[in-house]
Write a protein that holds these residues in place. Structure first.
Motif, PDB file in Angstrom:
ATOM      1  N   TYR A 222       0.849  -1.198   0.000  1.00 11.87           N
ATOM      2  CA  TYR A 222       0.000   0.000   0.000  1.00 11.87           C
ATOM      3  C   TYR A 222       0.884   1.248   0.000  1.00 11.87           C
ATOM      4  O   TYR A 222       1.814   1.376   0.804  1.00 11.87           O
ATOM      5  CB  TYR A 222      -0.894  -0.019   1.236  1.00 11.87           C
ATOM      6  N   VAL A 223       0.603   2.195  -0.929  1.00 13.41           N
ATOM      7  CA  VAL A 223       1.420   3.408  -1.023  1.00 13.41           C
ATOM      8  C   VAL A 223       0.596   4.679  -0.847  1.00 13.41           C
ATOM      9  O   VAL A 223       1.153   5.774  -0.950  1.00 13.41           O
ATOM     10  CB  VAL A 223       2.180   3.457  -2.367  1.00 13.41           C
ATOM     11  N   GLY A 224      -0.696   4.559  -0.601  1.00 15.69           N
ATOM     12  CA  GLY A 224      -1.502   5.744  -0.374  1.00 15.69           C
ATOM     13  C   GLY A 224      -2.830   5.692  -1.099  1.00 15.69           C
ATOM     14  O   GLY A 224      -3.186   4.689  -1.719  1.00 15.69           O
TER      15      GLY A 224
ATOM     16  N   TRP B 135       7.543  11.381  -2.757  1.00 14.60           N
ATOM     17  CA  TRP B 135       7.322  10.292  -1.813  1.00 14.60           C
ATOM     18  C   TRP B 135       7.603  10.795  -0.398  1.00 14.60           C
ATOM     19  O   TRP B 135       8.565  11.536  -0.181  1.00 14.60           O
ATOM     20  CB  TRP B 135       8.241   9.117  -2.110  1.00 14.60           C
TER      21      TRP B 135
ATOM     22  N   LYS C 151       4.891   6.796   1.146  1.00 15.15           N
ATOM     23  CA  LYS C 151       3.535   7.098   0.684  1.00 15.15           C
ATOM     24  C   LYS C 151       3.566   8.277  -0.289  1.00 15.15           C
ATOM     25  O   LYS C 151       4.516   9.059  -0.332  1.00 15.15           O
ATOM     26  CB  LYS C 151       2.622   7.431   1.872  1.00 15.15           C
TER      27      LYS C 151
END
Length: 354
Positions: free
Chosen positions: A266-268, A322, A327
């Protein structure tokens, strides 16, 4: 400085006219390959001036390799998929290119001022609008890999640029964009002033190495933009009834990238950049991908009602940078990318992507 987005046109004395489109490929030294992995660029943080580099625009479009034989062009995207049928009007660009030529470039849609317009290209990628007349595209050719049926990837970039000008006769479907020498900082600032995503600095002496990502090509972004896997979407605030699916548009899309082991990180989430039409289309597509389980390696924290999706669809998202914890900062949705395989959306020495 040359105009951003312009085409480089050599003098009549320096151009070798393209031969008849029907010239027999049998006279070529060898057959063209079925596919070639495009060479990739590393991320560079600051623009610079250099006598050993050429500076090109970073095109907001679909990276593509064009194989030209018998007066027709066959198009392959960066994931080695054949996309000729998706852009049928580009098949005829082979009439303006020497037989036995392989070109590297980008498929872009241009607005009325000749600037890249990703919103128009998005309609083609989504299969909306249908014919080319609604959202026409062009092929911006910035490198040549085969010349008269012979591989020239070992040639230095400056020499390939000269061959490129001889290989392509510009027409409405194909162009050879201008590049800048020495003045990389000024070129970057011009790209920023025109609202373009950035530039690429390439070593003049560098060969073309398929599939490689090296310091020979450096990408300098005005803003960052990547493709991410959609793993779910959220709605509203704290729900009263989690069993009932709301009819209103979603609040955010939950985004991820595949790590080295294949897991989805998950990155956002992104909640900005949607028009009413794009939000409705996104929900319609994601409805068919709804699933009961969280696809991410770790469950994202959320105070909203979450609908999980099978990770089968990518989206293009623009963002500023980033964060320290990996995120996205200030993400903005640009469009669904059904042409991008979700498995190709990967962390590259996170948090760097490119």
């Amino acid at each position: 400085m040359a105009a951003i987005g312009g085409q480089q046109r050599p003098s009549p004395a320096s151009r070798t006219p393209a031969p008849n489109a029907g010239a027999a490929p049998a006279n070529l030294p060898g057959r063209l390959p079925r596919s070639i992995e495009p060479m990739l660029a590393r991320i560079e943080r600051r623009p610079f001036d250099s006598t050993s580099h050429l500076f090109e625009l970073l095109w907001d479009g679909v990276r593509a390799i064009a194989f030209v034989e018998g007066g027709r062009a066959r198009l392959q995207d960066r994931h080695l998929a054949d996309v000729t049928g998706r852009f049928p009007e580009l098949g005829s660009i082979g009439e303006s290119v020497r037989d036995g030529t392989v070109l590297d470039g980008a498929i872009v849609a241009l607005d009325g001022d000749g600037q890249p317009d990703f919103a128009r290209l998005r309609e083609r990628l989504a299969g909306a609008g249908g014919p080319a007349e609604a959202s026409p595209v062009t092929f911006q050719a910035f490198d040549v890999l085969y010349w008269k049926g012979k591989a020239v990837m070992d040639y230095p970039l400056w020499r390939r640029k000269n061959l490129l000008l001889q290989a392509v006769q510009p027409d409405p479907g194909i162009a050879v964009p201008e590049h800048m020498e020495v003045e990389g900082i000024a070129f970057f600032e011009a790209a920023r002033d025109h609202g373009l995503p950035g530039i690429v600095a390439k070593q003049r002496s560098s060969p073309y190495v398929p599939g490689s990502r090296s310091d020979a090509w450096l990408k300098l972004r005005v803003y960052q933009k990547e493709e991410f896997v959609i793993g779910g979407f959220t709605y509203g605030g704290r729900p009263r009834d989690k069993r009932r699916k709301p009819r209103e548009p979603f609040a955010t899309l939950l985004l991820g990238l595949h790590d080295e082991s294949g897991g989805l990180t998950y990155v956002g989430e992104v909640g900005g950049g949607f028009s009413e039409a794009s939000a409705a289309e996104t929900v319609r597509v994601l409805d068919s991908l709804l699933g009961p389980d969280c696809p991410f390696r770790e469950r994202p924290p959320s105070q909203r009602l979450v609908f999980w999706c099978r990770p089968r669809l990518a989206a293009s998202v623009r963002f500023s940078e980033w964060t320290d914890d990996g995120k996205l900062r200030f993400p903005v949705f640009e469009g669904l990318r059904p042409d991008v395989p979700p498995d190709a959306c990967r962390l590259v020495r996170a948090p760097e992507a490119g």
